[in-house]
Design a protein around this motif. Structure first.
Motif, PDB file in Angstrom:
ATOM      1  N   GLU A  79       0.818  -1.210   0.000  1.00 11.06           N
ATOM      2  CA  GLU A  79       0.000   0.000   0.000  1.00 11.06           C
ATOM      3  C   GLU A  79       0.855   1.264   0.000  1.00 11.06           C
ATOM      4  OE1 GLU A  79      -2.939  -0.013   3.043  1.00 11.06           O
ATOM      5  OE2 GLU A  79      -3.973  -1.794   2.268  1.00 11.06           O
ATOM      6  N   GLN A  82       2.012   1.769  -3.520  1.00 10.34           N
ATOM      7  CA  GLN A  82       0.870   2.225  -4.319  1.00 10.34           C
ATOM      8  C   GLN A  82       0.644   3.724  -4.123  1.00 10.34           C
ATOM      9  OE1 GLN A  82      -2.625  -0.133  -3.368  1.00 10.34           O
ATOM     10  NE2 GLN A  82      -2.745  -0.838  -5.482  1.00 10.34           N
ATOM     11  N   ASP A  83       0.715   4.169  -2.879  1.00 13.15           N
ATOM     12  CA  ASP A  83       0.491   5.580  -2.571  1.00 13.15           C
ATOM     13  C   ASP A  83       1.571   6.469  -3.186  1.00 13.15           C
ATOM     14  OD1 ASP A  83      -1.775   4.969  -1.142  1.00 13.15           O
ATOM     15  OD2 ASP A  83      -0.777   4.988   0.813  1.00 13.15           O
TER      16      ASP A  83
END
Length: 360
Positions: A79, A82-83
């Protein structure tokens, strides 16, 4: 910190592309390379060289993972990356014309699906996907950049997996801003000839170098009329490096191919000239008979599994309209095979111990 996420490092194309990306992005952007544990040492060494050569200390991050895992093997970092991701370059693939179905499916198809899922969850400027002209399969005639699903058959499972993977990519272009690149057969650098492996057309080079002043090379009937489309690595990387940086490339497919390629026979004879042969004689043989004999005597032969005979009498040619139009005005040009054939042969002569193993 914003990052460009890339698979396929430290591979043949991936390593060179990272150099272009480091140069293009400012110091506030890192390049995050998803690597396999097997290639950790090579990746570390390549990173050190690139950062030193490009004054980019600390700008290349290496994260171990596996595209066959749903979370790319990133675990808790999934995550976060992804950010931070602003672009994704997906180059990793199993390149083996004799591949078995299951590993090919896991890497080329499911691996691409997992990268697409990662990209869909990120706020990306662009996904850059490296496909291949082999998505044309056994199509006869001119295959345009707008074609994909034309009812074509395929000569081996590698072609099938690359086609199926690109279908997945194109199905999600409404969701993910995407550019697709289809290189022809990639060979060594046009200036130095440098390459990581000898396969495809290198079989002709090695056969020529094993012979005396007068060389004889067998080729299937039809080789004198069939195109053999290849491009040097530096062109492929320079083209991706440039095209991926312009707004006009969003939503497009690019054939990174030679718009005026040699025939198979012309290629063999040019290699013969580069190898210093006084004469190179190309002897035609009936492809159907050879395939029939192999099927009955050695049905699991690499030549049959790879579809190697088909590439020597390929019925497809590749329209490069998007590539030519969008490279106009840049410093990137599609090179003429005649201009770099000598470099390819000289590199093989100087480096006879390189094999044909490909990195995933």
């Amino acid at each position: 910190m914003p990052t460009v996420f890339l698979t396929g490092f430290p591979g043949f194309l991936g390593s060179a592309l990272v150099e272009r990306l480091v140069d293009r992005h400012d110091n506030g952007t890192t390049i995050t390379c998803l690597i396999q544990e097997t290639y950790r040492s090579e990746a570390e060494s390549t990173r050190v060289d690139i950062e030193a050569d490009h004054d980019a200390d600390g700008r290349i991050d290496l994260v171990e993972g596996d595209i066959t895992d749903g979370d790319l093997g990133l675990g808790d970092d999934y995550e976060r990356l992804q950010d931070e991701a602003i672009e994704v370059y997906h180059l990793a693939a199993m390149y083996d014309l004799t591949m078995d179905r299951e590993p090919g499916r896991l890497v080329n198809i499911e691996g691409t699906r997992h990268v697409l899922d990662f990209a869909a969850g990120a706020d990306l400027d662009r996904l850059h996907y490296v496909s291949s002209v082999v998505v044309s399969g056994l199509y006869e005639g001119t295959f345009t950049e707008g074609m994909l699903q034309e009812g074509q058959l395929f000569g081996n499972y590698y072609e099938t997996t690359k086609h199926m993977a690109e279908v997945l990519v194109q199905q999600r272009t409404d969701e993910i801003p995407t550019t697709i690149y289809r290189p022809a057969v990639a060979v060594g650098d046009s200036e130095t000839g440098e390459t990581q492996k000898y396969d495809g057309p290198y079989a002709f080079v090695e056969a020529l170098l094993d012979q005396g002043d007068n060389a004889v090379i067998p080729a299937p009937r039809g080789a004198s009329e069939s195109e053999f489309n290849l491009v040097p690595r530096d062109f492929v990387v320079d083209a991706i490096g440039y095209l991926s940086g312009i707004d006009a490339s969003e939503g497009k497919v690019y054939h990174l191919a030679d718009p005026d390629p040699p025939t198979t026979t012309e290629l063999i004879k040019r290699f013969g000239e580069a190898a210093g042969k006084k004469r190179t004689i190309v002897v035609p043989y009936p492809k159907g008979i050879v395939e029939g004999l192999l099927t009955s005597l050695k049905p699991d032969s690499d030549l049959l599994k790879s579809g190697g005979l088909e590439y020597q009498t390929w019925d497809a040619s590749f329209d490069c309209s998007n590539t030519i139009a969008d490279l106009e005005g840049s410093d990137v040009e599609i090179p003429d095979f005649d201009d770099y054939a000598d470099a390819l042969v000289e590199f093989v002569e100087d480096n006879p111990d390189i094999g044909d193993d490909a990195m995933v």
